[in-house]
Enzyme design. Structure first.
Site, PDB file in Angstrom:
ATOM      1  N   SER A 174      34.280  23.016 -24.990  1.00  0.00           N
ATOM      2  CA  SER A 174      33.548  22.041 -25.809  1.00  0.00           C
ATOM      3  C   SER A 174      32.044  21.980 -25.552  1.00  0.00           C
ATOM      4  CB  SER A 174      34.187  20.653 -25.693  1.00  0.00           C
ATOM      5  OG  SER A 174      33.974  20.100 -24.432  1.00  0.00           O
ATOM      6  N   TYR A 207      40.667  27.951 -15.111  1.00  0.00           N
ATOM      7  CA  TYR A 207      41.351  28.565 -16.250  1.00  0.00           C
ATOM      8  C   TYR A 207      40.296  28.891 -17.283  1.00  0.00           C
ATOM      9  CZ  TYR A 207      40.547  23.857 -17.868  1.00  0.00           C
ATOM     10  OH  TYR A 207      39.939  22.671 -18.190  1.00  0.00           O
ATOM     11  N   GLU A 261      12.566  -9.603 -32.703  1.00  0.00           N
ATOM     12  CA  GLU A 261      11.861  -9.107 -33.894  1.00  0.00           C
ATOM     13  C   GLU A 261      11.701  -7.602 -33.749  1.00  0.00           C
ATOM     14  OE1 GLU A 261      10.838 -11.099 -36.288  1.00  0.00           O
ATOM     15  OE2 GLU A 261      11.366 -12.960 -35.235  1.00  0.00           O
ATOM     16  N   LYS A 283      34.957   9.667 -22.248  1.00  0.00           N
ATOM     17  CA  LYS A 283      35.616  10.297 -21.097  1.00  0.00           C
ATOM     18  C   LYS A 283      35.089   9.649 -19.824  1.00  0.00           C
ATOM     19  CE  LYS A 283      36.821  14.753 -19.073  1.00  0.00           C
ATOM     20  NZ  LYS A 283      36.713  16.217 -19.114  1.00  0.00           N
ATOM     21  N   THR A 333      40.514  22.901 -23.240  1.00  0.00           N
ATOM     22  CA  THR A 333      41.604  23.061 -22.283  1.00  0.00           C
ATOM     23  C   THR A 333      42.970  23.027 -22.955  1.00  0.00           C
ATOM     24  OG1 THR A 333      40.267  22.123 -20.544  1.00  0.00           O
ATOM     25  CG2 THR A 333      42.623  22.002 -20.214  1.00  0.00           C
ATOM     26  N   THR A 354      37.752  18.443 -23.796  1.00  0.00           N
ATOM     27  CA  THR A 354      37.539  17.022 -23.523  1.00  0.00           C
ATOM     28  C   THR A 354      36.113  16.684 -23.088  1.00  0.00           C
ATOM     29  OG1 THR A 354      38.261  17.265 -21.238  1.00  0.00           O
ATOM     30  CG2 THR A 354      39.948  16.652 -22.859  1.00  0.00           C
ATOM     31  N   ASP A 355      35.377  17.684 -22.557  1.00  0.00           N
ATOM     32  CA  ASP A 355      34.069  17.340 -21.977  1.00  0.00           C
ATOM     33  C   ASP A 355      33.107  16.751 -23.006  1.00  0.00           C
ATOM     34  OD1 ASP A 355      34.801  18.011 -19.435  1.00  0.00           O
ATOM     35  OD2 ASP A 355      34.043  20.059 -19.550  1.00  0.00           O
TER      36      ASP A 355
HETATM   37  N1  ASP Z   1      35.724  22.469 -20.226  1.00  0.00           N
HETATM   38  C1  ASP Z   1      36.770  22.041 -21.112  1.00  0.00           C
HETATM   39  C2  ASP Z   1      36.175  21.758 -22.459  1.00  0.00           C
HETATM   40  O1  ASP Z   1      35.568  20.714 -22.629  1.00  0.00           O
HETATM   41  C3  ASP Z   1      37.406  20.856 -20.546  1.00  0.00           C
HETATM   42  C4  ASP Z   1      38.524  20.276 -21.339  1.00  0.00           C
HETATM   43  O2  ASP Z   1      38.840  20.653 -22.450  1.00  0.00           O
HETATM   44  O3  ASP Z   1      39.133  19.361 -20.779  1.00  0.00           O
HETATM   45  O4  ASP Z   1      36.343  22.552 -23.340  1.00  0.00           O
END
Ligand code: ASP
Length: 380
Positions: free
Chosen positions: A108, A75, A333, A216, A61, A143-144
């Site tokens: 991601s 997006y 153990e 996250k 993102t 972020t994912d």
């Molecule tokens: N779908 C996006 C990704 O993980 C979400 C993000 O970057 O926040 O690439």
């Protein structure tokens, strides 16, 4: 195109450009030389008074674009290249010389172990060679799955210099996009001697977290990366970086040398629930290339334990639960039978997958990797 970049250019031209990194005591920097096999996409004009920081861009993102500034949920991720990311934050060039690589430009979920190995090997070459001229590496990432790559890098780049992983929750085209400030803070952290010996870091939304603990926690909002029990290790005030404590390493952390590793084995995560059918684990093995499993499941279920034990005889099965915070403690153990699952300790499901892949790829004993650090503390 970027409203934020216009504002930042204006501020820069008004002289709001003091470096937030203390440059007074540093020796002059030698120019960065890109290691063989890596194509440098961007380099800023060299200033020997500033440290060198390398940015490896992978998409997400932070590099996303929508067709309206009000659109922060719809997006396309990975639309903007590393040069445009850097150009949107002119103040970066008051902090460090910047060298940019476009490693990938994807959302991601498409980051895989080939890309992770490429980043780890490049970061080791850039930061850890005896003649290194680079203070830190920043990885921009969706972020994912950001916490997975950050954890991977925490376990595989360990010469004391910072690797900082950063993303954004709003695309670059949104009103109040968080990417430019997050990138500025990530470069500030990567350039700072204060960040040494703290492992890989995640900087987002004015906070700094240890990659080992941070995850996250919210799908939509900016305030999403948290380390629920240990908390953040630092933050930013007026873009000045501070840490709450002197450097520390998570006591349960294991490290892995991936310099000669060319691929990681496949490990899948199986999600349990009421009426869970553990034959899904056997079905995963029938795919043929699965070398380990992580079972995200509450204990029990009619018939489940017998199937789980059978599967654990064939491949290592790391056991966590669906709740991603808390400890699955090992027994006092180490079990001697090979049909017993491995306790994840404090490593959540998606990070357990990464750690099991690394243990299998490097020939480390999976049970020892996950359980011994806790066993030696919990039962000493
Ligand atoms: N779908 C996006 C990704 O993980 C979400 C993000 O970057 O926040 O690439």
């Amino acid at each position: 195109m970027f409203q934020t970049s216009a504002l930042l250019l204006l501020l820069a031209s008004l002289g709001a450009s003091a470096s937030p990194v203390d440059l007074s005591a540093r020796e002059t920097t030698k120019e960065f030389v890109s290691p063989p096999g890596l194509n440098l996409t961007y380099s800023s004009p060299f200033n020997s008074a500033l440290p060198n920081v390398v940015i490896m861009a992978t998409g997400g993102t932070i590099a996303g674009a929508a067709n309206s500034a009000t659109s922060s949920g719809v997006y396309s991720a990975g639309s903007i290249g590393v040069e445009a990311l850097i150009d949107a934050v002119p103040d970066l060039l008051n902090i460090s010389n910047i060298y940019g690589y476009q490693i990938a430009n994807v959302g991601s979920p498409s980051i895989n172990s080939t890309i992770q190995l490429q980043i780890a090997q490049a970061a080791n070459a850039i930061l850890c060679a005896p003649d290194s001229t680079t203070e830190g590496v920043v990885v921009t990432h969706g972020t994912d799955t950001l916490e997975e790559t950050a954890f991977f890098l925490d376990l595989t780049v360990n010469c004391g210099k910072p690797v900082v992983v950063v993303g954004a929750m709003r695309p670059a085209t949104a009103y109040s996009a968080d990417g430019p400030a997050n990138l500025l803070q990530a470069v500030t952290a990567a350039a700072s001697p204060l960040s040494k010996d703290r492992g890989a870091l995640i900087t987002m939304n004015d906070r700094v977290g240890s990659a080992w603990y941070t995850q996250k926690t919210h799908v939509n909002y900016l305030d999403t990366f948290k380390a629920p029990e240990p908390g953040y290790i630092g933050g930013f005030f007026n873009n000045r970086l501070f840490y709450y404590n002197t450097p520390a390493t998570p006591v349960f952390k294991k490290t892995f040398d991936v310099s000669n590793i060319t691929a990681l084995p496949r490990v899948d995560i199986i999600y349990g629930h009421q009426e869970f059918d553990a034959r899904l684990m056997e079905a995963a093995l029938e795919l043929g290339d699965v070398k380990g499993l992580v079972l995200a499941s509450p204990n029990g279920g009619v018939g489940a334990e017998a199937i789980i034990a059978r599967v654990a005889e064939q491949v290592p099965v790391v056991r966590h639960v669906r709740i991603n915070v808390g400890m699955i403690a090992p027994s006092a153990e180490a079990p001697t039978a090979n049909n017993v699952t491995i306790s994840s300790g404090l490593v959540n499901n998606q990070k357990s997958r990464i750690q099991l892949q690394l243990a299998l790829a490097t020939g480390a004993d999976p049970r020892e990797t996950f359980e011994e650090p806790l066993r030696s503390i919990l039962y000493a």
